[in-house]
Scaffold this motif. Structure first.
Motif, PDB file in Angstrom:
ATOM      1  N   TYR A  90       0.807  -1.222   0.000  1.00 19.21           N
ATOM      2  CA  TYR A  90       0.000   0.000   0.000  1.00 19.21           C
ATOM      3  C   TYR A  90       0.843   1.276   0.000  1.00 19.21           C
ATOM      4  CZ  TYR A  90      -4.559  -2.224   0.403  1.00 19.21           C
ATOM      5  OH  TYR A  90      -5.715  -2.926   0.147  1.00 19.21           O
ATOM      6  N   ASN A  91       2.140   1.167  -0.099  1.00 22.69           N
ATOM      7  CA  ASN A  91       2.973   2.361  -0.253  1.00 22.69           C
ATOM      8  C   ASN A  91       3.701   2.236  -1.586  1.00 22.69           C
ATOM      9  OD1 ASN A  91       5.063   4.355  -0.183  1.00 22.69           O
ATOM     10  ND2 ASN A  91       4.839   4.448   2.043  1.00 22.69           N
TER      11      ASN A  91
ATOM     12  N   THR B 267      -6.707   3.558  -0.241  1.00 22.02           N
ATOM     13  CA  THR B 267      -7.655   3.344   0.853  1.00 22.02           C
ATOM     14  C   THR B 267      -8.603   4.535   0.951  1.00 22.02           C
ATOM     15  OG1 THR B 267      -6.066   4.321   2.411  1.00 22.02           O
ATOM     16  CG2 THR B 267      -6.087   1.918   2.219  1.00 22.02           C
ATOM     17  N   LEU B 268      -9.829   4.258   1.414  1.00 19.00           N
ATOM     18  CA  LEU B 268     -10.807   5.327   1.626  1.00 19.00           C
ATOM     19  C   LEU B 268     -10.459   6.122   2.881  1.00 19.00           C
ATOM     20  CD1 LEU B 268     -14.392   3.962   0.843  1.00 19.00           C
ATOM     21  CD2 LEU B 268     -13.329   6.020  -0.078  1.00 19.00           C
TER      22      LEU B 268
ATOM     23  N   ILE C  23      -3.719   7.541  -1.660  1.00 16.03           N
ATOM     24  CA  ILE C  23      -2.609   6.731  -2.151  1.00 16.03           C
ATOM     25  C   ILE C  23      -1.336   7.260  -1.497  1.00 16.03           C
ATOM     26  CG2 ILE C  23      -1.259   6.038  -4.172  1.00 16.03           C
ATOM     27  CD1 ILE C  23      -3.752   6.396  -5.864  1.00 16.03           C
ATOM     28  N   GLN C  24      -0.578   6.390  -0.879  1.00 11.44           N
ATOM     29  CA  GLN C  24       0.664   6.807  -0.225  1.00 11.44           C
ATOM     30  C   GLN C  24       1.816   6.619  -1.211  1.00 11.44           C
ATOM     31  OE1 GLN C  24       0.433   8.164   2.852  1.00 11.44           O
ATOM     32  NE2 GLN C  24       2.569   8.818   2.691  1.00 11.44           N
TER      33      GLN C  24
ATOM     34  N   TYR D  37      -4.440  12.458  -2.566  1.00 10.70           N
ATOM     35  CA  TYR D  37      -5.870  12.288  -2.322  1.00 10.70           C
ATOM     36  C   TYR D  37      -6.631  12.429  -3.641  1.00 10.70           C
ATOM     37  CZ  TYR D  37      -4.557  12.788   2.561  1.00 10.70           C
ATOM     38  OH  TYR D  37      -3.975  12.606   3.788  1.00 10.70           O
ATOM     39  N   LEU D  38      -7.451  11.430  -3.946  1.00  8.55           N
ATOM     40  CA  LEU D  38      -8.225  11.405  -5.178  1.00  8.55           C
ATOM     41  C   LEU D  38      -9.709  11.510  -4.857  1.00  8.55           C
ATOM     42  CD1 LEU D  38      -6.351   8.547  -7.072  1.00  8.55           C
ATOM     43  CD2 LEU D  38      -5.937  11.010  -7.213  1.00  8.55           C
TER      44      LEU D  38
END
Length: 855
Positions: free
Chosen positions: A26-27, A184-185, A212-213, A220-221
Motif C-alpha cells: 500500500y505504499n 484506501t478510503l 494513495i501513499q 488524495y483522489l
C-alpha cells in the motif's frame, strides 16, 4: 436493473508473519524499489503479470495454500523483511529538506493535477502530464518536501487501445476496482467514510476521498461515484478527459473547490498551492472564499494573499490546449458563488477569466484565471517559457518581452522509476549509493567513465534483447486477439533482430508530433534500414485521442506499413501504450526519435527516460532537447528553424532524418573493432549520461520549484498572516493607492549630458529627470533608465535597465528629481528611454499591478 441494498469489503487474509506485505503493497515506494518488485515477482511471477503489476490485487487473488507456503519459506521471509526495513528506513531517514530547511510536521504545499501516472495498475493518467505529476510526487518524497497532492479518481480512467483488422484504433474502457488497488478510503474518527458536499445548480454533489501513499507523500483522489448522487453526477469523475464541456467544468469544480475543502476537512490547510495546468484553477477562488468567510478579509485583500501563495505551471504551447468555458456555463455554476460567497460583481468576476483587461471577455479561460491568481507562472522548458510569453503577450501591454513575468522550470523524470534493474545494479556498483540519494549531483555522474565499456554495452544489449522479446510477444497477442491467421502469427516470430540498431518512437498521436514523418519517402527509408549487414528497426507505440480521427489515421498508416513484405521485419507497432510498454522501450532502445513541429513540444519527457538507460536522443530542437542537445550526446533534426510552409518543412526534415541515419547514426553504431564493441557509440552513451543525467530529472526539477517558488511563497504567506493579517491589509491598501494615483504619475522634464552623443568605452552617459507622482512618494516607485543597442532593441534579453537615484528637493514637494547613468562598456549605437514602476518589497515582480509609465 437490480439494486444492492448494502455493501461490504473483503480483504486478503495473510498469515501473521506476512503482514508486512500489506504495508509494502500500500505504499507506492515499491514502484521505484527494484528489490520490492522482485519480492512480488518471487511471490507469483505469473499472477504478477496477470494483475498488471498490482500487489494488492495479486494478494487478493492468491490462494491460501501459496500464502501458507511462502510464510514457511525462510528465504522469502528474509527478502520480505529486507524490503520492509528499506521502506521503514526510507520513511524515517533525514531528507534533503530536513538537512537544509526547517522540518515541518504538516505539509504546507499542495500540488493539484488532473492526472497522475504512478504505476501501470493505477489507470488514472493518459500521458506525459500524468507521468510528470507522478514523478513530481516521487521526487518530492525523496527530497522530503512537505507536500500533499490532490487529483480525481476516475472509475474508467483513460481508454485501453486496440487496432481492428484494418489498423483503425478502437477504444475499450475498463472499470477500475478501487478496492483492489493500492489505495484506501479516507474515514472520519468514528470509522465513517469522509464525504464532502458541494453546491451545484439546484442540487448538492457529494464525493469521497481515496488516499494513495507515494513514499512520504499522500495523494488524495476525489470520487463522485456515491449512491446519494444523481446518476449523471456519479459519472462526473468517471472518465479522464471524457464527456462534454459541462462535464469538464464539473470535474474542475470538484478538483479545485472540492480539493481545497477536502484538505481542510482532513485538517490539512496548505499555505502554498501549485496548479499543474489550469484544470485546478478554481482552487484560487475557494482559497479567497475561505479567507473572506473565516478572517473577514475583503475580496481584494484575500486575492492579494492568495496570489502570493499560488503557483501556476502551464504545459501547453498553443491556445487550443487550454480549457475555455462560455460565460453562460460559468454563470450557471458560479453565479451564486461569486455574488454570495466572494462578494463581488459579475464584471469583477468575469475579469478574472481573462488577462486581456481592455475589453469585455466573452468566455472564461482557465489558464488566464490561474495567471491572474498566481504570482508565479512558469513554462516547462527554456524554449517553452519564451513560447508562453509570445502566446500571452497581449496580456502584458507595454511590458518589454523579456520582462514578461513568465519563468520556466524544465521538466525532468524520476530516474529510478524509469531505470532498468540491470542498469541500476551497474550504476550502483560503480557510482555508489549517491546515485540513489542524489541523482542531480553532476559529480556522481562523472564516475560513469569508470564503468568498463564492455559492461555498459553488455548491460544495454541485454535490455535490447528483452525489448525485442517483449515486442514479439505483444505482437503475437495482438494478432491473436483480432483473429489473425497462422501465417501472421508465424511472421510475428521473425520480426526484429536483437542485435540491430533499435529506434523507439512512442507518444500521444497528435498531428503536430508527426508520427509518419519518418515514412515520407518509403523507398529511401527502406534502402537505409533493410540492409543485411547494418539493419535498423523501429518500435512504435502511442494512442490517439478518441475524437482525433487525424491521429487515428496516422496509426492506421503505420500499421499498414508494418504489414508490407519489405518492412514487416523492421517495424512493429505495439498497441495500448502505457507505463509498462514505455518501460521496456526506454530501457531497451538505442535511439529515441522525436520529431514534433517546433515549437509545439512544450517539453517532452520520454526522451529523458532513456538517458540513464544508455539510450541516445535524435530529435528536433524543441522542448527540453533545445537546451539539452550538443553533438557529443545525440543528434538533432534541423537547427531550430520554424516554417510557414509546413509541407516544405516536412520534406526538409524528413530528408534530414534519412541523411543523419545514413551518414552518422548507422555508421557509428556498426563501427566495431576486433573486440566487437562500438567504442564511438559507447562514448556517446557515456557523454549523454554524464551531461544529461544530473539535469533532466525531477529531483533537480522539484528542488528548483522549491527554491524558486515554494519557499518564497511560504515565507510571504506567513508574513502576511501575522497580527491578524495586518501586513496583508496594508499591502492591499497600498496597491489601491498606487492604482488610484497612477494617472497622475508622469515625467516633467528629462535632461541628458551634452556631449553630442559621442562617448568612449569606459565612460558614463548621465541622465537627469523630474517626475510628478501625485500622492505617491519616491518610496512607492522606481524610476529607471531602459537601454540597449538600437538594432537589437526587439531581441529578447538584449536590453537592460538601471535604477535612477532620487535626490530630495525642498522647494517642490510634488516634483521629484532623479539622476542615473549608463555605463558604456561596449561599442555601438545605443538607445534609451525612461520608465516609472511601482515599488514595494512585497511585490513578486515590478509588473504585478500591470502599471508602467514610459517617458
Amino acid at each position: 436493473m437490480i439494486n444492492f441494498i448494502g455493501t461490504f469489503n473483503v480483504f486478503p487474509r495473510l498469515p501473521q508473519n506476512l503482514e508486512p506485505l500489506r504495508e509494502i503493497s500500500y505504499n507506492l515506494y515499491w514502484t521505484w524499489n527494484q528489490d520490492a518488485v522482485e519480492l512480488f515477482r518471487r511471490l507469483d511471477m505469473e499472477l504478477w503479470e496477470e494483475t498488471h503489476h498490482n500487489p494488492v490485487l495479486m494478494l487478493g487473488r492468491m490462494n491460501q495454500e501459496r500464502l501458507q507456503e511462502v510464510s514457511s519459506d525462510d528465504g522469502f521471509i528474509s527478502h520480505m523483511n529486507r524490503v520492509y526495513v528499506q521502506l521503514t528506513v526510507y520513511s524515517q531517514e533525514i531528507t534533503w529538506y530536513q538537512k537544509n530547511y526547517k522540518a515541518d510536521d504538516k505539509p504546507y504545499i499542495s500540488y493539484f493535477s488532473a492526472e497522475f501516472g504512478l504505476t501501470e495498475c493505477l489507470q488514472i493518467y493518459s500521458g506525459g502530464l500524468g507521468i510528470l505529476s507522478g514523478d513530481h510526487l516521487k521526487s518530492a518524497s525523496d527530497l522530503g518536501i512537505p507536500l500533499v497532492a490532490v487529483g480525481l479518481c476516475y472509475k474508467e480512467g483513460y481508454f485501453q487501445q486496440y487496432l481492428n483488422a484494418d489498423g483503425w484504433q478502437q477504444e475499450r474502457y475498463e472499470i477500475n476496482d478501487f478496492y483492489n488497488q493500492p489505495m484506501t478510503l479516507v474515514t472520519k474518527e468514528d470509522g465513517e467514510v469522509l464525504k464532502i458536499s458541494l453546491d451545484f445548480p439546484g442540487r448538492k454533489v457529494s464525493f469521497q476521498i481515496w488516499k494513495i501513499q507515494v513514499g512520504r507523500i499522500p495523494l488524495y483522489l476525489l470520487d463522485t461515484n456515491l449512491p446519494e448522487n444523481r446518476e449523471d453526477d456519479k459519472r462526473i469523475t468517471r472518465t479522464l478527459y471524457g464527456g462534454n464541456n459541462e462535464t469538464r467544468i464539473q470535474q474542475e469544480i470538484i478538483l479545485g473547490i472540492g480539493g481545497i475543502r477536502a484538505l481542510h476537512a482532513m485538517d490539512v490547510k496548505p499555505l502554498v498551492c501549485h496548479m499543474n495546468e489550469g484544470h485546478s484553477a478554481f482552487l484560487s477562488l475557494e482559497r479567497i472564499r475561505y479567507l473572506i468567510q473565516n478572517y473577514d478579509l475583503s475580496f481584494q485583500e484575500a486575492k492579494d494573499v492568495g496570489s502570493f501563495s499560488n503557483i501556476f505551471t502551464t504545459h501547453t504551447p498553443v491556445p487550443a490546449g487550454i480549457d475555455v468555458f462560455p460565460n453562460d456555463l460559468v454563470e450557471k455554476y458560479f453565479g451564486n458563488y461569486y455574488r454570495n460567497e466572494l462578494r463581488m460583481s459579475d464584471k469583477q468576476f468575469y475579469k478574472l477569466g481573462t488577462i486581456i483587461q481592455d475589453k469585455e471577455p466573452s468566455n472564461f479561460n482557465m489558464a488566464h484565471l490561474a495567471m491572474n491568481m498566481a504570482s508565479f507562472v512558469n513554462g516547462v522548458s527554456k524554449l517553452h517559457g519564451q513560447v508562453s510569453k509570445k502566446m500571452w503577450v497581449d496580456g502584458f501591454k507595454n511590458i518589454p518581452f523579456d520582462e514578461i513575468p513568465i519563468d520556466y522550470v524544465t521538466n525532468g523524470i524520476h530516474t529510478h522509476s524509469h531505470l532498468s534493474n540491470e542498469m541500476s545494479e551497474l550504476l550502483y556498483r560503480y557510482l555508489g549509493d549517491k546515485i540513489i540519494q542524489n541523482p542531480s549531483d553532476p559529480d556522481v555522474w562523472k564516475r560513469i567513465d569508470e564503468i568498463p565499456d564492455e559492461e555498459l554495452w553488455r548491460t544495454h544489449e541485454r535490455r535490447r534483447e528483452r525489448l525485442v522479446a517483449f515486442a514479439r510477444s505483444r505482437l503475437r497477442k495482438q494478432i491473436m486477439d483480432r483473429g489473425g491467421s497462422e501465417t501472421e502469427l508465424a511472421h510475428a516470430k521473425e520480426v526484429l533482430n536483437a542485435s540491430a540498431l533499435t529506434i523507439g518512437f512512442a507518444r500521444r498521436f497528435a498531428t503536430y508530433k508527426r508520427a509518419t514523418l519518418l515514412f515520407k519517402d518509403i523507398e529511401r527509408l527502406a534502402s537505409i534500414i533493410c540492409t543485411a549487414d547494418q539493419p535498423v528497426q523501429f518500435i512504435i507505440a502511442g494512442k490517439a485521442h478518441p475524437r482525433d480521427d487525424e491521429g487515428k489515421k496516422l496509426i492506421q498508416d503505420i500499421a499498414s506499413l508494418a504489414k508490407t513484405d519489405s518492412l514487416r521485419k523492421r517495424i512493429v507497432f505495439i498497441e495500448n501504450y502505457d507505463m509498462n510498454v514505455a518501460r521496456y522501450m526506454v530501457e531497451g532502445c538505442d535511439i529515441w526519435l522525436n520529431n514534433p513541429r517546433r515549437p509545439l513540444e512544450a517539453s517532452g519527457t520520454s526522451g529523458m527516460k532513456i538517458i540513464a538507460n544508455g539510450g541516445l536522443n535524435f530529435s528536433v530542437l524543441d522542448g527540453w532537447w533545445d537546451e539539452g542537445y550538443d553533438s557529443e550526446v545525440g543528434w538533432k533534426i534541423g537547427s531550430g528553424e520554424e516554417y510557414d510552409d509546413l509541407d516544405y518543412q516536412d520534406e526538409v526534415e524528413a530528408r534530414l532524418i534519412y541523411e543523419t541515419l545514413e551518414k552518422e547514426i548507422v555508421p557509428v553504431f556498426y563501427e566495431k573493432g576486433e573486440d566487437k564493441l562500438p567504442r564511438g557509440w559507447i562514448a556517446k552513451m557515456k557523454a549523454s549520461m554524464k551531461k544529461l543525467g544530473p539535469v533532466y530529472n525531477t529531483d533537480r526539477m522539484v528542488e528548483e520549484y522549491a527554491r524558486k517558488f515554494y519557499f518564497k511563497s511560504y515565507e510571504r504567506r506567513k508574513f502576511l498572516m501575522e497580527n491578524d493579517w495586518e501586513k496583508a491589509k496594508e499591502f492591499s491598501a497600498w496597491k489601491k493607492m498606487v492604482i488610484d494615483n497612477w494617472n497622475k504619475v508622469k515625467f516633467i522634464n528629462i535632461q541628458k549630458e551634452h556631449n553630442n552623443g559621442e562617448l568612449q568605452v569606459g565612460a558614463s552617459y548621465l541622465i537627469n529627470a523630474e517626475v510628478e507622482l501625485g500622492d505617491l512618494t519616491p518610496d512607492d516607485v522606481d524610476v529607471q533608465i531602459y537601454y540597449g543597442k538600437v538594432d537589437d532593441k526587439n531581441k529578447p534579453d538584449a536590453n537592460k535597465f538601471v535604477n535612477m537615484k532620487y535626490f530630495p528637493q525642498k522647494d517642490r514637494s510634488k516634483i521629484y528629481q532623479y539622476q542615473g547613468e549608463i555605463d558604456c562598456d561596449t561599442t555601438g549605437n545605443f538607445g534609451y528611454t525612461l520608465r516609472i514602476l511601482p515599488k514595494n518589497s512585497l511585490l513578486v515582480n515590478s509588473f504585478e499591478l500591470g502599471l508602467i509609465r514610459w517617458a
